[in-house]
Write a protein that holds these residues in place. Structure first.
Motif, short mmCIF file in Angstrom:
data_model
loop_
_atom_site.label_atom_id
_atom_site.label_comp_id
_atom_site.label_asym_id
_atom_site.label_seq_id
_atom_site.Cartn_x
_atom_site.Cartn_y
_atom_site.Cartn_z
N ARG A 90 32.74 49.95 52.99
CA ARG A 90 31.63 49.90 52.04
C ARG A 90 32.12 49.66 50.62
NH1 ARG A 90 29.82 54.59 54.80
NH2 ARG A 90 30.32 55.81 52.93
N GLN A 91 33.22 50.30 50.28
CA GLN A 91 33.78 50.11 48.94
C GLN A 91 34.29 48.69 48.75
OE1 GLN A 91 36.66 53.31 48.80
NE2 GLN A 91 35.27 54.61 47.61
N VAL A 92 34.97 48.15 49.76
CA VAL A 92 35.48 46.78 49.68
C VAL A 92 34.34 45.81 49.43
CG1 VAL A 92 36.45 44.91 51.07
CG2 VAL A 92 37.58 47.14 51.01
N VAL A 93 33.27 45.95 50.18
CA VAL A 93 32.13 45.05 50.05
C VAL A 93 31.42 45.26 48.71
CG1 VAL A 93 29.85 44.52 50.99
CG2 VAL A 93 31.80 44.79 52.52
N ALA A 94 31.46 46.50 48.20
CA ALA A 94 30.80 46.80 46.93
C ALA A 94 31.61 46.33 45.73
CB ALA A 94 30.54 48.29 46.82
N GLY A 95 32.90 46.00 45.93
CA GLY A 95 33.67 45.46 44.81
C GLY A 95 35.08 45.96 44.65
N GLY A 96 35.47 47.06 45.31
CA GLY A 96 36.85 47.51 45.15
C GLY A 96 37.05 48.92 45.68
N TYR A 97 38.30 49.38 45.62
CA TYR A 97 38.63 50.71 46.12
C TYR A 97 39.91 51.19 45.44
CZ TYR A 97 41.70 47.88 49.09
OH TYR A 97 42.64 46.97 49.55
N ALA A 98 40.10 52.52 45.47
CA ALA A 98 41.32 53.10 44.93
C ALA A 98 42.42 52.94 45.97
CB ALA A 98 41.10 54.56 44.58
N ILE A 119 55.43 58.02 34.20
CA ILE A 119 54.07 57.65 33.81
C ILE A 119 53.29 57.37 35.10
CG2 ILE A 119 52.65 56.02 32.51
CD1 ILE A 119 55.10 55.45 30.78
N PRO A 120 52.69 58.40 35.69
CA PRO A 120 51.96 58.19 36.95
C PRO A 120 50.76 57.27 36.75
CG PRO A 120 51.56 60.38 36.07
CD PRO A 120 52.62 59.79 35.21
N ALA A 121 50.52 56.43 37.75
CA ALA A 121 49.47 55.41 37.61
C ALA A 121 48.55 55.41 38.82
CB ALA A 121 50.07 54.02 37.45
N ASP A 122 47.25 55.36 38.55
CA ASP A 122 46.29 55.04 39.60
C ASP A 122 46.32 53.52 39.81
OD1 ASP A 122 45.44 57.58 40.09
OD2 ASP A 122 43.49 57.37 39.07
N VAL A 123 46.10 53.09 41.04
CA VAL A 123 46.00 51.66 41.35
C VAL A 123 44.65 51.39 41.99
CG1 VAL A 123 46.92 49.71 42.65
CG2 VAL A 123 48.49 51.39 41.62
N VAL A 124 43.85 50.54 41.35
CA VAL A 124 42.56 50.15 41.88
C VAL A 124 42.63 48.69 42.30
CG1 VAL A 124 40.13 49.76 41.32
CG2 VAL A 124 41.28 51.82 40.49
N CYS A 125 42.22 48.42 43.53
CA CYS A 125 42.19 47.05 44.07
C CYS A 125 40.76 46.52 43.99
CB CYS A 125 42.69 47.06 45.51
SG CYS A 125 42.63 45.44 46.31
N VAL A 126 40.57 45.48 43.20
CA VAL A 126 39.25 44.87 43.06
C VAL A 126 39.11 43.76 44.09
CG1 VAL A 126 37.76 43.50 41.55
CG2 VAL A 126 39.06 45.42 40.61
N THR A 127 38.03 43.78 44.82
CA THR A 127 37.74 42.72 45.79
C THR A 127 36.65 41.77 45.28
OG1 THR A 127 36.18 44.21 46.87
CG2 THR A 127 38.42 44.07 47.80
N SER A 128 35.80 42.26 44.38
CA SER A 128 34.74 41.44 43.82
C SER A 128 34.47 41.87 42.39
CB SER A 128 33.45 41.53 44.65
OG SER A 128 32.39 40.85 44.00
N ALA A 129 35.05 41.15 41.42
CA ALA A 129 34.73 41.43 40.02
C ALA A 129 33.24 41.21 39.77
CB ALA A 129 35.56 40.52 39.12
#
Length: 790
Positions: A637-645, A678-688
């Motif tokens: 659902r997240q992928v289709v909505a535009g991205g995920y952590a 420097i810890p980093a979150d990574v967000v993968c965008v599938t649909s800007a």
């Protein structure tokens, strides 16, 4: 394929119509179309900001005879017509006489929710077969409509049509390259249902076209295999040419330049008697011939073109050869019947009140009662009633599109690219959702194998209206099998992206035209999306729903060099109405997004999609797809909505947001930042695109269409308690993802491509454009520690 459902008796009856009666209808159509534009520009409709409303009375007038003859003597309910954009008032005038519009609606041209400026299939209240207005695109639309109708008849439940596909084309429109790309495509020569009628008035927007050559244009159509019919002189002039000295008159008119001819249209009878004979050896004979005519007849000498002679047009319709495409060059006068006829600047010129009054007087109309129809029971009224009955179409019952699964439910392993995944998904669809797969039609401009459609083409076959022998079927070294048959599901065109997307638009409209939904997918190299954008956009505007796949994309093409490296296409995807754009990094993400896109096709409220894919092979384990079914579904659902952590740090100091092929570099940068403390979150965008819509919807400004964003995804990807400085990265223009920093008002650096590329290795190109790990780490450091670094 026959061209009409009319019986010979019906055709004969139409040919025997009283020409005076048709002329009466023609005059009414001329008046109504002129009055429609006048009403749009009346004081009561004055724009409060002072903007011109406009219209094209002269362009409409040049088409009045052609359209009267076509509608009232030729068309059947099976025929479809693409109307020259500036002749939309003529179409509305005819539809009014046929009972489709009310008098009140005639006064709404170019008004809010009124009759559109140009024919619109999706917005006008009356019958419009093709949306036109984008020059050259509407003209060619019936070509692709014919192919789409034939394809639907061969592969779906659409009855094979007996109707023709007409294009009413302005001669200046033949300057458009899109016209000749379409005319010259090899698939067109077999389309006997195609009929183009060229309004050959030899004027463009600004001037009389000085060197336009009908002979040259006709030769180009003939060379492409079309039947060419030329209608130059009407009956009056033809008879005059047979009179003593008439051949000199014909030679004189044939030999004069377009500007001289147009100037003579502006002359009085006395001036014509002086100027028309010229100074050649036949001048005396021409003068003597004119001396035998009254002033009205002298005016007809210079205005007696076949495009304004209904019998000549009807005769031309009878000569159409239905075994090949036909083009009719009908010589006309721009503004025929109006005071501005033939004037070089009459294109958007509006008649003044006294001129309109003169036209009304000449046509037997009343400016105070502009929408007066024919008297009830009159011959003209009965003709309109019979024509309306003949053209009445059965309501289209739209079939329910096939069910497309949301998830194939499989684990994707190994190394692959999203481009490779396209071919595999189509093959898997044939096994896992055969009903949906049977509705899929793929289209490519000679790049099927290089965009990974080869396996699908081998499986589904190539569509052709007749079965053809594959001479390489027994060649052991042949990998791509070109099996051409009526049940094939791949359509291959020549190398012309405009043709590709124009066909996509028509294939994507079969659900509303014929009641049978198709799932059209077109592939082309992503750098050429911009070349194809206008016609595809216009197809979407007209109601066509399709999937356009640009692959490979970006500077990730590395060795291809700057000429094949797309930069601005990601932001185009965000900005294009009626389209949802995706740029997935991983195969599983692509599969989910593609199934979502297929599920939105062929239905009311559906939408098109654009995919930006890559040929870069990635380790699919990097996607870290959850194994637990509930977690997997949440990820989908997240992928289709535009991205995920993709990664969550315990206490993030920075957020890296990546899209598409650069995700491996994003993960490398995150690891390196972690080593630097420097810890980093990574967000993968599938649909800007969908994220942008979600951000807008979050503030109450988003649309509610089928591609609308889900506001919940914004908080899932960027929760307020994890708001940190942000680095966005993609292989495309950096402003594509820049809006995300505004979600929580954090500082950001947006990395992307802003210059033409070079050839080189992948990492060389990523370093050149500042989207590799070094650039990402440096940007993150600048955000976390803004003090100067030495």
């Amino acid at each position: 394929m026959t061209a009409s459902t009319q019986s010979e008796a019906e055709r004969a009856a139409l040919r025997e119509l009283d020409m005076d009666l048709l002329a009466e209808v023609e005059r009414k159509v001329l008046w109504l179309s002129t009055a429609i534009i006048d009403a749009a520009n009346s004081p009561s409709r004055k724009d409060p900001d002072g903007l011109k409303i406009g219209g094209h009375q002269a362009s409409s007038a040049s088409m009045t005879t052609i359209m009267t003859a076509l509608w009232f003597t030729q068309l059947t309910s099976e025929d479809r017509v693409s109307v020259k954009p500036h002749a939309s008032p003529v179409l509305h005038a005819i539809n009014y006489l046929l009972g489709e519009l009310t008098p009140e609606q005639l006064g709404t041209l170019r008004a809010f929710h009124g009759l559109q400026s140009y024919p619109s299939r999706s917005k006008d209240p009356d019958t419009v077969d093709y949306s036109t207005g984008s020059v050259g695109i509407g003209a060619t639309a019936p070509i692709w409509g014919a192919i789409a109708r034939r394809y639907a008849a061969d592969t779906a439940s659409v009855p094979r049509s007996a109707g023709r596909q007409y294009s009413l084309v302005g001669d200046a429109e033949l300057d458009e390259g899109a016209v000749w790309e379409a005319v010259l495509d090899p698939s067109v020569t077999d389309l006997g249902e195609l009929v183009w009628i060229v309004d050959f008035n030899r004027q463009s927007l600004d001037r009389v076209v000085p060197n336009i050559s009908a002979t040259r244009l006709q030769a180009m159509f003939a060379a492409a295999g079309w039947q060419v019919i030329t209608l130059k002189y009407g009956r009056f002039l033809t008879a005059l040419f047979d009179a003593p000295g008439g051949h000199h008159l014909k030679d004189r008119i044939d030999g004069m330049s377009n500007p001289e001819y147009q100037r003579l249209l502006r002359c009085s009878p006395a001036e014509l008697r002086e100027r028309l004979p010229g100074e050649g050896p036949g001048a005396g004979d021409i003068r003597a011939l004119l001396d035998g005519l009254d002033d009205t007849q002298v005016t007809r000498v210079i205005r007696g073109l076949a495009g304004h002679d209904i019998p000549s047009l009807v005769d031309a319709f009878d000569r159409i050869d239905d075994s090949r495409p036909t083009v009719i060059f009908a010589y006309t006068i721009k503004g025929n019947g109006l005071p501005n006829a033939g004037h070089p600047q009459n294109h958007s010129n509006l008649l003044k009140p006294d001129q309109l009054a003169l036209v009304a007087q000449q046509l037997g109309e009343d400016v105070t009662e502009p929408w007066r129809g024919f008297a009830e029971g009159s011959d003209a009224a009965l003709l309109c009633t019979r024509t309306a009955e003949r053209l009445r179409r059965r309501p289209v019952a739209v079939a329910e599109p096939p069910t497309v699964p949301a998830d194939f439910g499989r684990e994707i392993k190994g190394h692959s690219s999203t481009q490779q995944a396209l071919g595999r998904l189509l093959l898997d669809l044939t096994r896992l959702a055969p009903a949906a797969a049977r509705r899929v039609v793929t289209v490519a401009p000679d790049v099927a194998s290089s965009t990974n459609l080869g396996g699908w083409v081998n499986k589904a076959g190539v569509w052709s209206s007749t079965a053809k022998r594959d001479w390489f079927a027994d060649d052991a070294e042949t990998i791509l099998h070109w099996d051409e048959r009526p049940t094939g599901q791949h359509v291959e065109l020549g190398i012309a992206e405009v043709n590709l997307v124009s066909l996509l638009g028509e294939l994507g409209a079969t659900w509303s035209r014929w009641g049978e939904p198709l799932l059209p997918i077109g592939t082309l190299y992503d750098p050429f999306v911009t070349r194809a954008l206008e016609p595809w956009s216009f197809g979407v505007y007209g109601g066509g729903q399709s999937i356009l796949i640009g692959t490979p994309s970006g500077v990730t093409l590395a060795a291809e060099g700057g000429a094949h490296q797309s930069i601005i296409t990601p932001s185009i995807g965000i900005e294009q109405p009626g389209v949802v754009s995706f740029e997935p990094a991983f195969v599983q993400d692509f599969e989910w997004c593609m199934l979502d896109a297929l599920g939105r096709l062929g239905r009311a409220g559906g939408s098109s999609s654009y995919f930006r894919l890559s040929s870069r092979v990635l380790d699919q384990s990097m996607a870290a797809v959850p194994v637990d079914p509930a977690a997997r579904e949440r990820r989908r659902r997240q992928v289709v909505a535009g991205g995920y952590a993709l990664r969550r740090a315990a206490a993030p100091a920075v957020t890296l947001v990546g899209m598409g092929a650069v995700l491996p570099e994003v993960l490398v940068a995150a690891d390196r930042l972690g080593e630097l403390g420097i810890p980093a979150d990574v967000v993968c965008v599938t649909s800007a695109d969908r994220l942008y819509r979600a951000v807008r919807a979050r503030t109450g400004h988003g649309s509610r269409d089928a591609g609308a964003g889900d506001p919940a995804i914004v908080d899932q990807l960027f929760p307020a308690d994890r708001a940190t400085p942000m680095v966005t990265i993609l292989d495309g223009h950096p402003h594509t993802l820049a809006f995300l920093a505004a979600v929580h008002g954090v500082r950001s650096i947006n990395l992307g491509v802003t210059e033409f590329g070079q050839t080189g290795t992948l990492q060389e190109l990523y370093r050149l454009h500042g989207i590799g790990p070094d650039a990402q780490v440096g940007a993150a450091l600048d955000l976390v520690d803004p003090s100067p670094r030495h």
